[in-house]
Design a protein around this motif. Structure first.
Motif, PDB file in Angstrom:
ATOM      1  N   ASP A 183       0.857  -1.180   0.000  1.00 44.01           N
ATOM      2  CA  ASP A 183       0.000   0.000   0.000  1.00 44.01           C
ATOM      3  C   ASP A 183       0.899   1.237   0.000  1.00 44.01           C
ATOM      4  N   PRO A 184       0.689   2.195  -0.918  1.00 39.37           N
ATOM      5  CA  PRO A 184       1.545   3.397  -0.959  1.00 39.37           C
ATOM      6  C   PRO A 184       1.572   4.155   0.367  1.00 39.37           C
ATOM      7  N   ALA A 185       0.514   4.059   1.138  1.00 41.92           N
ATOM      8  CA  ALA A 185       0.461   4.792   2.398  1.00 41.92           C
ATOM      9  C   ALA A 185       1.448   4.253   3.424  1.00 41.92           C
ATOM     10  N   VAL A 186       1.831   2.982   3.293  1.00 41.73           N
ATOM     11  CA  VAL A 186       2.733   2.391   4.286  1.00 41.73           C
ATOM     12  C   VAL A 186       4.088   2.024   3.680  1.00 41.73           C
ATOM     13  N   ALA A 187       4.243   2.113   2.356  1.00 40.74           N
ATOM     14  CA  ALA A 187       5.488   1.678   1.710  1.00 40.74           C
ATOM     15  C   ALA A 187       6.685   2.453   2.212  1.00 40.74           C
ATOM     16  N   GLY A 188       6.549   3.793   2.353  1.00 44.72           N
ATOM     17  CA  GLY A 188       7.667   4.592   2.822  1.00 44.72           C
ATOM     18  C   GLY A 188       8.116   4.197   4.207  1.00 44.72           C
ATOM     19  N   ARG A 189       7.149   3.983   5.107  1.00 43.57           N
ATOM     20  CA  ARG A 189       7.497   3.630   6.491  1.00 43.57           C
ATOM     21  C   ARG A 189       8.169   2.257   6.564  1.00 43.57           C
ATOM     22  N   GLU A 190       7.624   1.274   5.832  1.00 41.39           N
ATOM     23  CA  GLU A 190       8.143  -0.084   5.924  1.00 41.39           C
ATOM     24  C   GLU A 190       9.468  -0.259   5.189  1.00 41.39           C
ATOM     25  N   LEU A 191       9.632   0.425   4.050  1.00 41.91           N
ATOM     26  CA  LEU A 191      10.805   0.186   3.208  1.00 41.91           C
ATOM     27  C   LEU A 191      11.909   1.213   3.404  1.00 41.91           C
ATOM     28  N   LEU A 192      11.551   2.437   3.825  1.00 40.70           N
ATOM     29  CA  LEU A 192      12.537   3.506   3.986  1.00 40.70           C
ATOM     30  C   LEU A 192      12.665   3.988   5.419  1.00 40.70           C
ATOM     31  N   GLY A 193      11.776   3.521   6.310  1.00 44.03           N
ATOM     32  CA  GLY A 193      11.840   3.921   7.703  1.00 44.03           C
ATOM     33  C   GLY A 193      11.030   5.141   8.036  1.00 44.03           C
ATOM     34  N   SER A 194      10.409   5.786   7.064  1.00 42.68           N
ATOM     35  CA  SER A 194       9.619   6.990   7.322  1.00 42.68           C
ATOM     36  C   SER A 194       8.669   7.219   6.149  1.00 42.68           C
ATOM     37  N   SER A 195       7.419   7.580   6.475  1.00 47.56           N
ATOM     38  CA  SER A 195       6.447   7.906   5.433  1.00 47.56           C
ATOM     39  C   SER A 195       6.742   9.242   4.774  1.00 47.56           C
TER      40      SER A 195
END
Length: 855
Positions: free
Chosen positions: A196-208
């Protein structure tokens, strides 16, 4: 003359068929490599053009870091709003796409590709540029849900509802497969995981708040170039890298081109070997045919044909041979390209064989190669044919060239050989790698040419030695076989030369690879002091959780972490060198045997310090205490003080330029989101290394990409990697042997025809069929072994010089693989036996009376 030429060609079509095979093989490799590379290039051009956004905004790629350090360069996700406000932007998206992830199933088995292609985790968006479409299930919503590409689902037997574990740079998390996405274009072989784009940043990069790029679609009537200019004006181009769809596709194609070049050059290498060996075969075939047609050519001259017409007649036969070989070779090249496309599909790169690209340059190259090599190879025999005297028609056919002095060959061979020897001597004495490599190339070429030229001069002394035992072992049959091989030195030398080329290549590369293996073994023994090294199978960085698992394992004592990063160092001599540097945690001296010219590990690993190789430092004017500006990924810069100079015997060309390393604390300051590339582990006091290994492997069960290696494993790994190069050389040898066998078969078959009356007389005075077959087999064996001896002798000289080049890069050990050399000599004798089977059988079936009456 034209009618006579065509009739002669058709009359000898059986004899020329073997020569045509050499042309077919060489043309097939040339055409196949061009068709395959053109097909892949065209396919991926379409892929990149159809999937690239109109304009892409990415961080400045000063130093590529994801592959080495595991860190991903990012930009603020909020940049999407600024891009969306630019006039002419129809839509803008903050993209999250990373390749430093590992995905495993519930059985702790990796679901990623095993062919070197990446596993890519992305945010799920559906646009007109999407390379996939949802075909099963539903799109991911919120944390814990993901899509997987259909190829990976089929290959790894994953189903909707299965739980997967994703190991990313910020940490490990679990997802449930809720849908399957199918490629609408070519699958480049990667495994794709969509979140989900809403959670991809947090899960893959450490921050949304982070993204890896921003994609923008142009409004109607706005060109990509104009939109790029407007976005650049709004954002500024100093902090970001802007590319249009065409530029993005071109950049991706350039990266792919590196991969394609490897395949293309390998195949062209096969083509080159086939051409080189084929030249000897064709020269020999035409020389013998002309020798056997002396009376025929003399009669043509007596009937009024001039020298030019005779020469033109022979060259026309060669061109007909080249035309037939090129046509069949082109067809074989199409089949070869089809096979490569199917092979790539088996490895996950789904190419459509129905979209095979055959550009105009492919048939042109095929016919230029095929016609060119046969014309060149037949030119000297054609000149010899034109020199046949009309009076030869009144005499019995004679073998042209027999008994003629070899003075010209001796002088030419000596001159070229002396030049080649001088180049090889210069290579051995050179102190710079580039100079040594250049001299090596010149020396190899000249000594090969000299050996081919002087080969007939070596026939008598060498074959007398090689066949010395034949009379004692096989009686008169052995003596006749030896004398048959000595009868025509030119023919024997040309026949053996085809085998010599391949074996010289194998001999040289075998010595080089054995020396490389011995050098790496010695370096591993000298430098690696840890009981175990924990690394990814493909040497890529891994999540920090692994260090925690290893440290918590019972029986583990010291754990030293290693991280790699690309850096750009400005040296006092004005050069800016981009290289790979390493960061190490405390305790380095306990897991590695380092030798220092100045300073020590404490100073090297101190905050704000670095160490580098003493010889490299002296070459570039660096001293202990020098301050060097260092650029890190992401635009971060530092000035680090040289705290130590190492004096390691390291393979500079196969490691890191300059041998730069520093403390892990220094590296984390400038590359804070990096990942470990290796862990050096020592067993705790009282724990045996043999007991610790199974504990480590159990602790790392959830990380199938990670391996636990000791010194023996490292040596085996290096040997396996070197063996890949050696297998390629063996494949080239196999091709050379195939063509060389054809050459020996051709030579013996034509020789049997030439000696028909002689064979009939031998049979008439009591020579049995079995004795005749043995005589021809022994003749074939001694020719093959002669070629092997010349090739291996030349290859050993090349191998010694190759090792001198490697020594300039730190690989100083020298080794000769005697087992390989003995095996090659024995194999050559077997090749001689196999090549003689058909000619010997044909000779033994001759009618004695018909053979005696043969003219």
């Amino acid at each position: 003359m034209l009618k006579a030429t065509l009739r002669s060609f058709l009359a000898h079509k059986g004899r020329l068929a073997l020569s045509a095979l050499a042309v077919i093989l060489s043309v097939a490799f040339v055409a196949g490599s061009l068709i395959f590379s053109d097909t892949v290039t065209r396919t991926f051009d379409r892929l990149f053009a159809s999937t690239a956004a109109d304009v892409t905004v990415q961080p400045k790629q000063d130093l590529s870091s994801a592959r080495l350090s595991g860190s991903v360069q990012t930009l603020p996700a909020a940049l999407r709003e600024r891009v969306a406000k630019v006039e002419g932007v129809a839509a803008a998206r903050a993209e999250v796409s990373v390749q430093n992830v590992v995905v495993v199933d519930r059985h702790n088995k990796s679901v990623g590709p095993t062919t070197g292609a990446p596993t890519v985790a992305k945010g799920w968006y559906v646009t007109r540029h999407s390379p996939v479409k949802l075909t099963s299930g539903h799109a991911p919503h919120g944390p814990g849900e993901a899509l997987l590409d259909a190829d990976t689902v089929g290959r790894k037997h994953v189903r909707i509802g299965d739980t997967l574990t994703v190991q990313a740079q910020p940490g490990t998390f679990r997802v449930r497969v809720v849908g399957i996405a199918t490629f609408t274009t070519t699958n480049p072989g990667a495994a794709l995981v969509y979140l989900d784009p809403a959670v991809a940043g947090r899960e893959l990069l450490g921050s949304s708040a982070k993204a890896t790029g921003v994609s923008a679609d142009a409004a109607a009537g706005v060109s990509d170039a104009e939109l790029k200019r407007r976005i650049g004006a709004a954002l500024g181009t100093r902090a970001y890298d802007l590319k249009t769809a065409g530029e993005q596709a071109k950049s991706a194609a350039a990266t792919l081109g590196t991969f394609l070049d490897v395949i293309k050059y390998v195949m062209l290498g096969f083509a080159g070997v086939a051409l080189l060996v084929g030249v000897f075969l064709i020269v020999n075939t035409f020389s013998m045919l002309i020798a056997q047609r002396t009376r025929e050519l003399g009669l043509l001259r007596a009937l009024g044909a001039d020298r030019r017409q005779v020469r033109r007649s022979v060259l026309t036969e060669a061109l007909l041979l080249g035309l037939v070989g090129s046509t069949l070779g082109l067809a074989a090249g199409v089949g070869l390209a089809y096979g490569l496309i199917r092979l790539m599909s088996a490895f996950g790169m789904n190419l459509a064989a129905t979209q095979m690209v055959i550009g105009w340059g492919t048939p042109v190259a095929a016919y230029v190669v095929g016609l060119g090599v046969t014309f060149v190879a037949a030119y000297l025999p054609a000149r010899r044919a034109a020199a046949v005297s009309p009076m030869a028609a009144l005499a019995d056919a004679e073998v042209a060239g027999v008994g003629k002095p070899l003075k010209v060959r001796a002088i030419a061979g000596a001159v070229v050989g002396a030049a080649g020897a001088a180049a090889l001597a210069g290579c051995a004495a050179a102190t710079r790698t580039a100079q040594a490599a250049s001299l090596l190339g010149v020396g190899v070429a000249l000594t090969l040419i000299a050996t081919v030229i002087a080969g007939p001069l070596l026939v008598r002394p060498v074959i007398r030695v090689l066949g010395a035992a034949f009379p004692a072992l096989f009686g008169p049959v052995g003596r006749m076989s030896q004398r048959n091989a000595l009868r025509n030195p030119r023919r024997t030398g040309a026949t053996a030369a085809a085998l010599m080329v391949g074996l010289a290549l194998v001999g040289g590369m075998s010595v080089a690879s054995a020396s490389m293996s011995a050098s790496f073994d010695r370096q591993i023994d000298r430098t690696l002091g840890a009981d175990f090294v924990v690394q990814n199978a493909n040497f890529t960085p891994f999540t920090r959780q692994i260090a925690g698992r290893v440290t918590a394992t019972g029986g583990v004592g010291l754990v030293v972490r290693q991280r790699l990063t690309p850096v750009a160092v400005r040296l006092p001599d004005g050069r800016r060198v981009t290289t790979t540097a390493a960061g190490y945690g405390p305790g380095l001296d306990d897991v590695a045997h380092l030798t220092y010219a100045r300073g020590g590990s404490a100073a090297a690993l101190a905050d704000g310090h670095l160490a580098l190789d003493a010889d490299y430092a002296e070459e570039h004017g660096v001293r202990l205490g020098s301050v060097l500006p260092v650029d890190f990924p992401g635009g971060r810069r530092a000035e680090l003080t040289v705290g130590a100079l190492t004096d390691q015997e390291s393979a500079e060309g196969f490691g890191t330029q300059g041998g730069i390393f520093f403390g892990l604390a220094t590296l984390e300051k400038y590359v804070p989101d990096g990942q470990d590339s290796a862990l050096f582990v020592n067993a705790a006091p009282g724990t045996a290394a043999t007991d610790l290994r199974p504990r480590l492997e159990r602790a790392l069960t959830a990380f199938p990409q990670v391996q636990v290696r000791d010194q023996a494993d490292y040596k085996e790994l290096v040997h396996d990697q070197i063996a890949v190069l050696l297998y390629l050389v063996y494949a080239l040898l196999g091709l050379a042997i195939v063509i060389a066998v054809l050459g020996v078969v051709n030579t013996l078959a034509l020789s049997v025809v030439e000696r028909t009356r002689e064979i009939g007389l031998l049979r008439a005075i009591g020579l049995g069929r079995r004795q005749l077959r043995r005589m021809i087999r022994l003749e074939s064996v001694v020719i093959a072994v002669f070629g092997a001896v010349l090739g291996l002798a030349l290859g050993l000289v090349w191998g010694v010089c190759m090792q001198q080049v490697l020594a300039l890069r730190g690989l100083t050990a020298f080794a000769i693989p005697w087992g390989t050399i003995v095996a090659v000599v024995i194999g050559s004798a077997v090749v001689g036996v196999v090549a003689a089977l058909l000619p010997a059988l044909r000779a033994s079936r001759m009618n004695v009376l018909a053979a005696i009456a043969h003219e």
